[in-house]
Design an enzyme around this catalytic site. Structure first.
Site, mmCIF file in Angstrom:
data_model
loop_
_atom_site.group_PDB
_atom_site.id
_atom_site.type_symbol
_atom_site.label_atom_id
_atom_site.label_comp_id
_atom_site.label_asym_id
_atom_site.label_seq_id
_atom_site.Cartn_x
_atom_site.Cartn_y
_atom_site.Cartn_z
ATOM 1 N N LYS A 143 0.838 -1.193 0.000
ATOM 2 C CA LYS A 143 0.000 0.000 0.000
ATOM 3 C C LYS A 143 0.878 1.251 0.000
ATOM 4 C CE LYS A 143 0.988 1.633 3.581
ATOM 5 N NZ LYS A 143 1.373 2.099 4.869
ATOM 6 N N HIS A 173 -0.840 -5.022 6.257
ATOM 7 C CA HIS A 173 -0.287 -5.836 7.346
ATOM 8 C C HIS A 173 -1.142 -5.798 8.611
ATOM 9 C CE1 HIS A 173 1.558 -2.162 9.007
ATOM 10 N NE2 HIS A 173 1.749 -2.843 10.119
ATOM 11 N N LYS A 177 -2.217 -8.994 11.700
ATOM 12 C CA LYS A 177 -2.041 -8.966 13.153
ATOM 13 C C LYS A 177 -2.982 -9.994 13.771
ATOM 14 C CE LYS A 177 -0.814 -4.026 13.453
ATOM 15 N NZ LYS A 177 0.556 -4.005 13.967
ATOM 16 N N ASP A 230 -1.522 6.931 4.198
ATOM 17 C CA ASP A 230 -0.603 5.962 4.802
ATOM 18 C C ASP A 230 -1.345 4.990 5.730
ATOM 19 O OD1 ASP A 230 1.943 4.852 5.462
ATOM 20 O OD2 ASP A 230 2.055 6.099 7.268
ATOM 21 N N HIS A 235 -5.079 0.673 6.458
ATOM 22 C CA HIS A 235 -5.220 -0.124 7.675
ATOM 23 C C HIS A 235 -6.520 0.131 8.448
ATOM 24 C CE1 HIS A 235 -1.141 -0.945 6.775
ATOM 25 N NE2 HIS A 235 -0.598 0.102 7.375
ATOM 26 N N LYS A 321 1.405 10.849 13.826
ATOM 27 C CA LYS A 321 2.800 10.673 14.242
ATOM 28 C C LYS A 321 3.124 11.625 15.385
ATOM 29 C CE LYS A 321 3.834 7.945 10.710
ATOM 30 N NZ LYS A 321 3.758 6.500 10.947
HETATM 31 C C1 BG6 Z 1 2.724 1.357 8.100
HETATM 32 C C2 BG6 Z 1 2.802 2.848 7.912
HETATM 33 O O1 BG6 Z 1 1.952 0.780 7.080
HETATM 34 O O2 BG6 Z 1 2.178 1.062 9.358
HETATM 35 C C3 BG6 Z 1 3.635 3.462 9.023
HETATM 36 O O3 BG6 Z 1 3.374 3.151 6.649
HETATM 37 C C4 BG6 Z 1 3.108 3.046 10.375
HETATM 38 O O4 BG6 Z 1 3.621 4.882 8.911
HETATM 39 C C5 BG6 Z 1 2.947 1.520 10.457
HETATM 40 O O5 BG6 Z 1 4.004 3.487 11.365
HETATM 41 C C6 BG6 Z 1 2.296 1.071 11.740
HETATM 42 O O6 BG6 Z 1 2.310 -0.324 11.790
HETATM 43 P P1 BG6 Z 1 2.418 -1.117 13.171
HETATM 44 O O7 BG6 Z 1 2.359 -2.557 12.781
HETATM 45 O O8 BG6 Z 1 3.719 -0.726 13.783
HETATM 46 O O9 BG6 Z 1 1.237 -0.680 13.972
#
Ligand code: BG6
Length: 467
Positions: A143, A173, A177, A230, A235, A321
């Site tokens: 993505k 991803h 989880k 992002d 997600h 962030k």
């Molecule tokens: C990623 C984003 O897909 O997911 C990042 O590009 C983000 O910006 C991350 O920090 C968060 O993933 P996780 O698994 O650490 O919650």
């Protein structure tokens, strides 16, 4: 694991995701014996040779592997790594793939992994087509899939000229989880919760993923992406799909994506008035960031799923962030009882509604908070809670990281936890009003919970975090 040895062509092999997740993930899968043989061919813009790529990989493993790497494990892994710079062209890539296949015994499978920003996805696909490496293979796409409806539609159309949809694995991803899959188990393996999983009992839902992380070395990617593309359109909406979908007819890939896509089809377009975009103070001074950048590093929004189950139930999403805490929660607030016989001052309702909260932290955690009586004279109420943490059980065993799990699934051809072209295009479609008319970014202090207007956005409710 997969039946056949795998040749993996990894585009973006020297990039942030590759170092942080993909190389460590592949290392674990290979060294723990999940894959019956593997060769990895790194590809990227860096004009380096295979030895230099091995050095990059070694540094990445040292920095990001959760366990220590033994010298033997490293030298075994080093031997399966090869590298082709993009400048060497399609012919060189084809050569490297043939060499890798020849070095593995018997039948092999080819897996391309595009860990590249949206603008680089099609050039990579063209290179694969030119190299004649698009048949009998699978391709994992990272993505964001495009940057808006038009580019996502073009991307899917171009992909479909070269690959069948069956070959394409669009990875998200968060769906890998453990806790995300546990949402399905929790909802559909129990009789207790599903009957109340609707507008009659649920007041609102929050999906809240604040991060303490800043940009790291990703300013190039992030400047052109921002928090909405992002995190949200990918997600957070995918998690919302799991939370909100109807029971699928089975756990096969098609029924699951069908139900998720129905949720996405029922979503109302995102109204810019329901969105707070933020940028942390100091972002514009970061290396590689435009001094007048309007990229959001924070976003909070309200969205609505206009169907029988959810009409009128707001879903509040937030992520950003450099916030106060790193958390990944889904919190469901239940409606108040129709009538309260508890006297004013008893404490009923004083600490917000009763909640069910899922923590998407890797091992999965849940809690149910509710009012109960405090011991002592009179009727004084307090918020109590029941908690479950997978970490406290003996069930953990060999946990796969989200990426590891999904890479293995793709190698086996299991599409259950991947997203579809249709679903993704629909999510860009609901994003159109926001993308065309984004509200201005508001500054927030690093270490805070975002711009002040997030409270107006959620009123009369309140953000569940911080606990
Ligand atoms: C990623 C984003 O897909 O997911 C990042 O590009 C983000 O910006 C991350 O920090 C968060 O993933 P996780 O698994 O650490 O919650």
């Amino acid at each position: 694991g997969p039946k056949y040895p795998q040749v993996v062509v990894l585009f973006g092999a020297t990039g942030d995701l590759s170092k942080r997740k993909l190389l460590p993930g592949l290392f674990h899968l290979v060294s723990a014996g999940f894959i019956p043989g593997c060769r990895i061919i790194g590809v990227s813009l860096d004009d380096i040779d295979a030895d230099a790529f091995r050095a990059v990989a070694r540094d990445a493993l040292n920095q990001f592997l959760s366990r220590r790497m033994s010298e033997e494990d490293w030298s075994a892994f080093a031997q399966i790594l090869d590298y082709v710079p993009l400048s060497a062209g399609a012919g060189a890539l084809k050569e490297a793939v043939r060499r890798a296949e020849a070095s593995l015994a018997g039948e092999t499978r080819l897996m391309h992994y595009l860990s590249v920003p949206p603008a680089a996805a099609l050039p990579a696909v063209r290179m694969l087509a030119e190299a004649g490496l698009t048949e009998h293979c699978r391709i994992i796409m990272e993505k964001p899939f495009g940057t808006d409806l038009a580019s996502a539609t073009v991307l899917n159309a171009r992909l479909h000229e070269v690959f069948d949809e069956e070959q394409i694995f669009r990875i998200d991803h968060f769906l890998g989880k453990e806790a995300a899959q546990n949402i399905l188990a929790f909802r559909f393996a129990n009789g207790l919760f599903e009957p109340i999983w609707n507008r009659n009992f649920i007041d609102h839902v929050q999906i809240d993923v604040p991060e303490t992380l800043g940009l790291g070395k990703r300013s190039g990617f992030y400047e052109a992406t921002g928090a909405y593309r992002d995190m949200v359109v990918t997600h957070l909406f995918q998690i919302l799909g799991f939370m909100a979908m109807e029971p699928p007819t089975s756990l096969e890939p098609a029924p699951i994506s069908e139900e998720k896509n129905k949720v996405f089809r029922s979503m109302l377009p995102i109204d810019p008035k329901d969105v707070v975009r933020g940028q942390y103070a100091g972002y514009r001074e970061e290396e590689g960031v435009d001094p007048i950048s309007e990229t959001e590093t924070f976003i909070a929004l309200k969205c609505q799923i206009d169907n029988w189950r959810w009409a009128g139930v707001p879903f509040y999403l937030r992520t950003g962030k450099r916030l106060a805490e790193g958390q990944r929660i889904i919190s469901i607030a239940f409606r108040e009882p129709p009538k309260s016989m508890f006297p004013a001052g008893s404490g009923v309702g004083a600490q917000g509604p009763d909640h069910l909260t899922f923590d998407l932290a890797d091992a999965s955690k849940m809690s149910l908070s509710f009012y109960g009586k405090r011991p002592g004279p009179g009727m004084r109420l307090d918020k109590l809670s029941m908690q479950f943490a997978m970490r406290d059980t003996d069930m953990l065993g060999e946990v796969l990281e989200a990426y590891e799990r999904l890479i293995l699934d793709a190698m086996r051809g299991d599409r259950t936890l991947f997203t579809t072209a249709e679903g993704i295009e629909r999510l860009w479609q609901v994003s159109v009003p926001l993308i065309e008319n984004p509200p201005p970014v508001r500054l927030y202090a690093p270490g805070s919970w975002g711009p002040k207007s997030i409270h107006q956005l959620i009123a009369p409710h309140a953000w569940r975090l911080p606990f």
